[in-house]
Design a protein around this motif. Sequence first.
Motif, PDB file in Angstrom:
ATOM      1  N   VAL A 150      23.930  40.266 -30.493  1.00  0.00           N
ATOM      2  CA  VAL A 150      25.374  40.168 -30.317  1.00  0.00           C
ATOM      3  C   VAL A 150      26.022  39.554 -31.561  1.00  0.00           C
ATOM      4  CG1 VAL A 150      27.208  39.038 -28.995  1.00  0.00           C
ATOM      5  CG2 VAL A 150      25.275  40.086 -27.803  1.00  0.00           C
ATOM      6  N   PHE A 151      25.388  38.518 -32.110  1.00  0.00           N
ATOM      7  CA  PHE A 151      25.976  37.853 -33.274  1.00  0.00           C
ATOM      8  C   PHE A 151      25.963  38.767 -34.507  1.00  0.00           C
ATOM      9  CE2 PHE A 151      25.995  34.923 -36.929  1.00  0.00           C
ATOM     10  CZ  PHE A 151      27.134  34.197 -36.625  1.00  0.00           C
ATOM     11  N   LEU A 152      24.936  39.561 -34.662  1.00  0.00           N
ATOM     12  CA  LEU A 152      24.862  40.469 -35.813  1.00  0.00           C
ATOM     13  C   LEU A 152      25.938  41.554 -35.734  1.00  0.00           C
ATOM     14  CD1 LEU A 152      21.003  40.910 -36.306  1.00  0.00           C
ATOM     15  CD2 LEU A 152      22.616  39.771 -37.845  1.00  0.00           C
ATOM     16  N   ILE A 153      26.192  42.059 -34.535  1.00  0.00           N
ATOM     17  CA  ILE A 153      27.255  43.057 -34.382  1.00  0.00           C
ATOM     18  C   ILE A 153      28.609  42.406 -34.636  1.00  0.00           C
ATOM     19  CG2 ILE A 153      28.405  44.607 -32.753  1.00  0.00           C
ATOM     20  CD1 ILE A 153      25.692  45.111 -31.489  1.00  0.00           C
ATOM     21  N   PHE A 154      28.770  41.166 -34.156  1.00  0.00           N
ATOM     22  CA  PHE A 154      30.013  40.434 -34.408  1.00  0.00           C
ATOM     23  C   PHE A 154      30.242  40.222 -35.905  1.00  0.00           C
ATOM     24  CE2 PHE A 154      31.045  36.127 -35.838  1.00  0.00           C
ATOM     25  CZ  PHE A 154      32.417  36.129 -35.646  1.00  0.00           C
ATOM     26  N   TRP A 155      29.164  40.001 -36.666  1.00  0.00           N
ATOM     27  CA  TRP A 155      29.272  39.640 -38.078  1.00  0.00           C
ATOM     28  C   TRP A 155      30.096  40.663 -38.864  1.00  0.00           C
ATOM     29  CZ3 TRP A 155      27.972  35.129 -40.269  1.00  0.00           C
ATOM     30  CH2 TRP A 155      27.943  35.050 -41.662  1.00  0.00           C
ATOM     31  N   ASN A 156      30.100  41.912 -38.404  1.00  0.00           N
ATOM     32  CA  ASN A 156      30.887  42.942 -39.092  1.00  0.00           C
ATOM     33  C   ASN A 156      32.362  42.604 -39.098  1.00  0.00           C
ATOM     34  OD1 ASN A 156      32.569  45.635 -38.911  1.00  0.00           O
ATOM     35  ND2 ASN A 156      30.672  46.133 -40.005  1.00  0.00           N
ATOM     36  N   GLY A 157      32.819  41.969 -37.976  1.00  0.00           N
ATOM     37  CA  GLY A 157      34.166  41.419 -37.952  1.00  0.00           C
ATOM     38  C   GLY A 157      35.288  42.338 -37.535  1.00  0.00           C
TER      39      GLY A 157
ATOM     40  N   SER B 234      29.166  42.087 -21.680  1.00  0.00           N
ATOM     41  CA  SER B 234      30.090  40.984 -21.405  1.00  0.00           C
ATOM     42  C   SER B 234      29.976  39.865 -22.428  1.00  0.00           C
ATOM     43  CB  SER B 234      29.846  40.421 -19.997  1.00  0.00           C
ATOM     44  OG  SER B 234      28.586  39.785 -19.913  1.00  0.00           O
ATOM     45  N   GLN B 235      28.834  39.783 -23.119  1.00  0.00           N
ATOM     46  CA  GLN B 235      28.674  38.730 -24.117  1.00  0.00           C
ATOM     47  C   GLN B 235      29.563  38.949 -25.338  1.00  0.00           C
ATOM     48  OE1 GLN B 235      27.654  36.210 -22.581  1.00  0.00           O
ATOM     49  NE2 GLN B 235      25.972  35.535 -23.877  1.00  0.00           N
ATOM     50  N   PHE B 236      29.845  40.189 -25.687  1.00  0.00           N
ATOM     51  CA  PHE B 236      30.733  40.443 -26.830  1.00  0.00           C
ATOM     52  C   PHE B 236      32.075  39.740 -26.651  1.00  0.00           C
ATOM     53  CE2 PHE B 236      27.928  44.137 -27.571  1.00  0.00           C
ATOM     54  CZ  PHE B 236      27.701  43.988 -28.921  1.00  0.00           C
ATOM     55  N   PRO B 237      32.815  40.035 -25.571  1.00  0.00           N
ATOM     56  CA  PRO B 237      34.100  39.343 -25.389  1.00  0.00           C
ATOM     57  C   PRO B 237      33.931  37.850 -25.131  1.00  0.00           C
ATOM     58  CG  PRO B 237      33.948  41.312 -24.000  1.00  0.00           C
ATOM     59  CD  PRO B 237      32.591  41.031 -24.517  1.00  0.00           C
ATOM     60  N   ASN B 238      32.843  37.466 -24.466  1.00  0.00           N
ATOM     61  CA  ASN B 238      32.638  36.045 -24.174  1.00  0.00           C
ATOM     62  C   ASN B 238      32.587  35.196 -25.430  1.00  0.00           C
ATOM     63  OD1 ASN B 238      32.626  36.273 -21.404  1.00  0.00           O
ATOM     64  ND2 ASN B 238      30.402  36.355 -21.204  1.00  0.00           N
ATOM     65  N   VAL B 239      31.810  35.630 -26.416  1.00  0.00           N
ATOM     66  CA  VAL B 239      31.668  34.824 -27.629  1.00  0.00           C
ATOM     67  C   VAL B 239      32.903  34.928 -28.525  1.00  0.00           C
ATOM     68  CG1 VAL B 239      29.156  35.015 -27.590  1.00  0.00           C
ATOM     69  CG2 VAL B 239      30.482  36.658 -28.938  1.00  0.00           C
ATOM     70  N   LEU B 240      33.709  35.969 -28.312  1.00  0.00           N
ATOM     71  CA  LEU B 240      34.893  36.177 -29.151  1.00  0.00           C
ATOM     72  C   LEU B 240      36.157  35.540 -28.595  1.00  0.00           C
ATOM     73  CD1 LEU B 240      34.455  39.944 -30.098  1.00  0.00           C
ATOM     74  CD2 LEU B 240      34.504  38.044 -31.696  1.00  0.00           C
ATOM     75  N   ILE B 241      36.132  35.151 -27.338  1.00  0.00           N
ATOM     76  CA  ILE B 241      37.391  34.823 -26.678  1.00  0.00           C
ATOM     77  C   ILE B 241      38.100  33.617 -27.315  1.00  0.00           C
ATOM     78  CG2 ILE B 241      36.419  33.329 -24.868  1.00  0.00           C
ATOM     79  CD1 ILE B 241      38.467  34.729 -22.956  1.00  0.00           C
ATOM     80  N   LEU B 242      37.362  32.578 -27.722  1.00  0.00           N
ATOM     81  CA  LEU B 242      38.024  31.407 -28.307  1.00  0.00           C
ATOM     82  C   LEU B 242      38.749  31.747 -29.614  1.00  0.00           C
ATOM     83  CD1 LEU B 242      38.789  28.466 -28.406  1.00  0.00           C
ATOM     84  CD2 LEU B 242      36.526  27.941 -29.366  1.00  0.00           C
TER      85      LEU B 242
END
Length: 420
Positions: A139-146, A303-311
Motif C-alpha cells: 500500500v505504501f509503495l503505491i501511495f509513494w507515486n503520489g 480500504s487501506q488506501f483511503p485509510n492511510v490517506l485520509i489525514l
Amino acid sequence: MASKSRSGIGKKLALFLPGIFLLGFNIGTGSVTTMAKAGATYGMSLLWTVLISCLATYVMIGAYGRYTLVTGETALQAFRKHIHPLVGLFFILALTAGVSGSVMGVMGIIAEISFEWSKSFVAGGIVPIFWAAFFVALVFLIFWNGRTQVFERALAVIVAIMAASFVLNFFLLMPPPIDILYGLVPSVPETQSTDRSQSPLLLIASMVGTTLFSGLFIIRTTLVKEAGWTINDAKKQNQDALFAVVMMFVISAAIMAASAGTLFAEGIGLDRPAQMISLLEPLAGQFAASIFAIGIIAAGVSSQFPNVLILPWLLCDYQNSKRDMTLPKYRIMVFFISLLGLVVPLFEARPLIVMIVSQAFNVALLPATVACIFYLGNRADLMGRHRNSLITNFCLAAIFLFSIVTGYMGFQGLLAMVAG
C-alpha cells in the motif's frame, strides 16, 4: 482503431472511478467481518439494515456531492468557512482517530486470514506478521507515486477482484431465497448467544456505521472537486453515486448470505475472522473458502488506501491547499499511519471485536454529518435555486432520526457487552 477503443474504455472507466474509490473505501474488512458475523449469528434477518443504510448513503452522497457541484467547496472548507473552524477540526480529529483504529484492525484481519489460507499450500502457514508487513509495504509503495489517478486505478482492479469473489461465493453458498426476502422486513432478532459482542443491537449499529460512514461523504466532495465536475455534471454525479451504492448493497448482501448459508445453517458462530476459512472449507470446499479469502484480502487492501490517506487529504481540504502527496510531511504521516497495521499481529490481539465496536462508534459521527449538510444545503446564499428540495430535506431528517436510533442501539449494545 485499437487506440480509440482503449480511449473509449478509459473514458467510461473514468466516469465511475470516484464511485469505485468510494466502494473501496466503504467495503473493507470492517464491513466484511460485520456482515459475516451478522450472517453467521442471525442468518439474513438483518439484511434490511444494509438496504436502509445503502439508500441513506445514496441520499447523503447526493447531498454532499451536489453542494460541491454548486459551490466548488469541499465539505471541510464549507464547515470551516460557513459554520465554524472548530467543526472542521472536530471531523479531522474524530475521523483520524477512527481510521487509525481501522488501520490496525484491517491489517490484523488481513494477516490472520492470509495466515489461515496459506496453510492450504505451505505447511504450518506463513506467520501473520510477514503478511502484515507485505501488505503495509504494498500500500505504501503505491501511495509513494503520489497521484490520485494511480490510487483510483489500483483500487478499480482490487475492487473488481473483491466484487467478483464475493458475488461468486454468493451463488456457491447462498441460503434459501425466501430467507433473503424475509431479511428485507425490518425486525430485531432475539439474542442467540451469551456473548455480548453478538448482541443484535450492537451488530445493527455496526452495520449502519460501516455503511453510513461520515468520512465517505466528506472525501466524496474532494473527489468531485478534483474531477472538475460542476452542476452541469449532476447526472454524471448521480450515476456514479448509484453505481457505488448498488455495488455496496450487492457485495454486503453476498457476504452475509455466504455466512448465513453455511455457518448459520450449521449453528456455528464466528469469533475470529480466520474461522471463515477454517469453517467454510469443510462445509463448502477448498475452492469456496479460497474465493472468500481472496475477497476479504482484496477488501482489506482496497480500504487501506483511503485509510492511510485520509489525514493528509483532510488537512489539505481544511487548509484549501494543493493535494500534493509527494510532499515529505504527507509521506511521513502516511508512513507512520501505515505502521499501525503491524500492531495487531505484533501483539497477537483479537481484531474482530475492536472492528465491530469501532464501526458502531462511527454512528456517533453521523448525526453531526447529516446536520451539517442539512444546514449548508438549505442556505440560499450558497445554493441559490439548487437548495435542498422538500424530498431531500425529508430524507435527511429521516436519516438523522435513523442515526439517533441506531446510535442509541449501539450504545445499549456496548453497555450490555461491558456489563457482561
